[in-house]
Design a protein around this motif. Structure first.
Motif, short mmCIF file in Angstrom:
data_model
loop_
_atom_site.label_atom_id
_atom_site.label_comp_id
_atom_site.label_asym_id
_atom_site.label_seq_id
_atom_site.Cartn_x
_atom_site.Cartn_y
_atom_site.Cartn_z
N PRO A 151 0.81 -1.22 0.00
CA PRO A 151 0.00 0.00 0.00
C PRO A 151 0.84 1.27 0.00
O PRO A 151 0.40 2.31 -0.51
CB PRO A 151 -0.83 -0.13 1.28
CG PRO A 151 -0.06 -1.07 2.16
CD PRO A 151 0.57 -2.04 1.21
N ALA A 152 2.05 1.20 0.55
CA ALA A 152 2.90 2.40 0.59
C ALA A 152 3.27 2.87 -0.81
O ALA A 152 3.55 4.06 -1.02
CB ALA A 152 4.17 2.11 1.40
N ASN A 156 -2.10 7.58 -2.00
CA ASN A 156 -2.14 8.96 -2.50
C ASN A 156 -1.41 9.12 -3.85
O ASN A 156 -1.01 10.23 -4.20
CB ASN A 156 -1.54 9.92 -1.48
CG ASN A 156 -2.32 9.93 -0.18
OD1 ASN A 156 -3.55 9.83 -0.18
ND2 ASN A 156 -1.61 10.00 0.94
N LYS A 157 -1.26 8.03 -4.58
CA LYS A 157 -0.58 8.08 -5.87
C LYS A 157 -1.59 8.12 -7.02
O LYS A 157 -2.76 7.77 -6.87
CB LYS A 157 0.32 6.85 -6.05
CG LYS A 157 1.37 6.67 -4.96
CD LYS A 157 2.38 7.79 -4.94
CE LYS A 157 3.48 7.52 -3.92
NZ LYS A 157 4.48 8.61 -3.87
N THR A 158 -1.08 8.57 -8.19
CA THR A 158 -1.87 8.52 -9.42
C THR A 158 -1.41 7.32 -10.22
O THR A 158 -0.21 7.12 -10.45
CB THR A 158 -1.67 9.80 -10.26
OG1 THR A 158 -2.00 10.93 -9.46
CG2 THR A 158 -2.56 9.77 -11.49
N ALA A 176 -5.83 -0.13 -2.65
CA ALA A 176 -4.53 -0.04 -1.99
C ALA A 176 -4.21 1.39 -1.59
O ALA A 176 -3.17 1.63 -0.97
CB ALA A 176 -3.43 -0.58 -2.91
N GLY A 177 -5.08 2.35 -1.96
CA GLY A 177 -4.91 3.72 -1.50
C GLY A 177 -4.63 4.75 -2.56
O GLY A 177 -4.36 5.91 -2.24
N VAL A 222 1.98 10.12 -14.29
CA VAL A 222 1.48 9.29 -13.20
C VAL A 222 2.64 8.73 -12.37
O VAL A 222 3.79 8.69 -12.82
CB VAL A 222 0.61 8.14 -13.73
CG1 VAL A 222 -0.60 8.69 -14.48
CG2 VAL A 222 1.43 7.20 -14.63
N ASP A 223 2.31 8.28 -11.16
CA ASP A 223 3.30 7.70 -10.26
C ASP A 223 3.54 6.22 -10.53
O ASP A 223 4.65 5.72 -10.33
CB ASP A 223 2.85 7.86 -8.81
CG ASP A 223 2.64 9.31 -8.42
OD1 ASP A 223 3.65 10.04 -8.34
OD2 ASP A 223 1.48 9.71 -8.23
#
Length: 468
Positions: A151-152, A156-158, A176-177, A222-223
């Motif tokens: 999840p890390a 908050n990622k794209t 996963a966030g 994107v991340d």
């Protein structure tokens, strides 16, 4: 008319039968055409024979009897992006495929794209094909574990999901966030993906876009990119080309790819049942020719024996010079599999994925065995985060159990009888087909060094296969 005997019975001499004979000969021609078109078609991922309706979706493709229908995998890579609610017609003037068409006029380019769509995209718009992938537990467990256990890497990622299909990877990324997920799917499966994503995630968490991932416009880079792009023996389908272009254009410099690395493996194998079945089918096909030509000659006065050799060569090519989907067991492997190519998805280039250049192999035989051919498969690795989650590997090797990728089997015309201590060494090569950039030609040259023999130059063998 459904079989040759019906045609031949109908053609028995009758009064005023000339017109009927002409009709019968035309029917025979139609029958033979249908036979050529309707040989058993096998799912490239599961080996499941398709019914006539399913097979007809792929009738315009140049297909291998063992690997058809093609794993139709454009999925979000061709054609400009458009809202899911307004899918619109296929844009046959799009240039994404045209880069692969060499010096053709406009009509030829359009036809090439239509064929490319029929052979590659089409089946991914059907739920039966999506189901085949979704029921692959190894595939699902690997992607689910890689995303949900880290999840890390998503919080908050794209995220961009390339070739999203039903949107499952996008849903996991969101859970996963991820702050925002873009799910890009070319086919009309995007309409189903929109419903599935809306049902499984909060409003606005996932934006499903139907169109080309190569052309899609996003607010920013994107991340993370997630994608299940792998074809049989990793490279078949060449979807990795599109992923590379998307990576270069839309992924942040420090962004992540899921999966992040991939490895191709090559092995000598003994697949005696598969080889026996292929040999039996080949012999039956060759034996059927002589009675057929005799009947045509005696009843219609046309001698086809001049084509005996051509027919036999055609059948040998059909059954023995094509790679075949198989699901091997660990006991089928002869010697230790060799790594022939490794790819870092963060740095791999378009040139790197054109094939495999002269990879050397060496297999030491441990016990007496009939080696019936070679086989190839792949593994992929996923990134791990700071939470020290165990690394996730997706393997399609015989040891890993059943997957819908299976392994690609490259049969020999005749098995090699080997003894403990023998060494088989040589070079394999894999290059894209001249007919389509999504299929490959695989070749191998090798020698067998017999244990205890000091012969100064064992004979050299070579073989070439189409991987269609």
């Amino acid at each position: 008319v459904t079989k040759p005997s019906d045609i031949l019975m109908a053609a028995r001499p009758q009064p005023h039968g000339l017109g009927k004979c002409v009709i019968v000969m035309a029917s025979l021609a139609i029958y033979l055409t249908q036979v050529c078109r309707n040989r058993p078609r096998v799912s490239v991922r599961s080996g499941i024979k398709l019914d006539a309706k399913q097979a007809s979706r792929h009738a315009s493709c140049v297909q291998s009897p063992q690997n058809s229908p093609r794993r139709s995998r454009y999925r979000g890579l061709i054609g400009g992006a458009q809202p899911v609610d307004k899918p619109g017609p296929i844009n046959m003037d799009d240039s994404a495929v045209m880069r692969y068409v060499f010096e053709t006029n406009g009509t030829e380019a359009v036809e090439a794209k239509k064929r490319d769509f029929d052979c590659y995209f089409s089946s991914y718009a059907y739920l039966y094909h999506q189901k085949e992938m979704l029921q692959d537990e190894s595939r699902m467990a690997a992607y689910h574990g890689a995303i949900m256990s880290n999840p890390a890497l998503f919080r908050n990622k794209t995220v961009l999901d390339v070739g999203a299909g039903t949107g499952v990877l996008s849903i996991w990324a969101s859970k996963a966030g991820a702050q925002k997920v873009y799910a890009v799917e070319y086919t009309d499966m995007a309409k189903f993906a929109k419903r599935i994503c809306a049902y499984n995630t909060p409003p606005g968490a996932i934006e499903v876009m139907q169109g080309s991932a190569e052309k899609i416009e996003l607010p920013s880079r994107v991340d993370v990119i997630v994608s299940e792009w792998m074809g049989m023996f990793l490279l078949r389908e060449s979807m990795l080309d599109s992923l590379i272009r998307v990576r270069d254009r839309l992924l942040k410099p420090d962004g992540l790819l899921f999966p992040s690395t991939a490895t191709m493996l090559w092995s000598l194998v003994t697949a005696e049942t598969e080889h026996s079945n292929a040999s039996s089918e080949l012999n039956d096909a060759i034996r059927s020719w002589r009675p057929f030509t005799g009947t045509v000659s005696s009843m219609f006065g046309v001698n086809l024996e001049v084509l005996d050799k051509e027919f036999e060569d055609e059948q040998i090519s059909y059954y023995m010079n094509q790679s075949r989907w198989v699901q091997l067991t660990p006991e089928d492997i002869v010697g230790y599999p060799m790594e022939i190519k490794s790819l870092d998805l963060n740095t791999v280039t378009l040139k790197d994925v054109r094939g495999v250049e002269k990879a050397r192999f060496r297999f030491e035989v441990e016990s007496e065995v009939n080696a019936t051919g070679f086989a190839g498969w792949f593994t992929t690795h996923f990134p791990t985060g700071p939470d020290e989650a165990p690394p996730v590997v997706l393997s399609t090797s015989p040891e890993a159990g059943t997957t819908h990728w299976g392994q690609q089997y490259f049969p020999l015309r005749e098995p090699m009888h080997l003894f403990a201590g023998d060494i088989v060494e040589g070079v394999m090569d894999m290059q894209r087909s001249n007919q389509t950039h999504r299929t490959y030609m695989v070749s191998a040259t090798w020698k067998v060094h017999r244990a205890g023999e000091n012969a100064s130059g064992p004979p050299e063998y070579s073989k070439r296969w189409n991987m269609e």
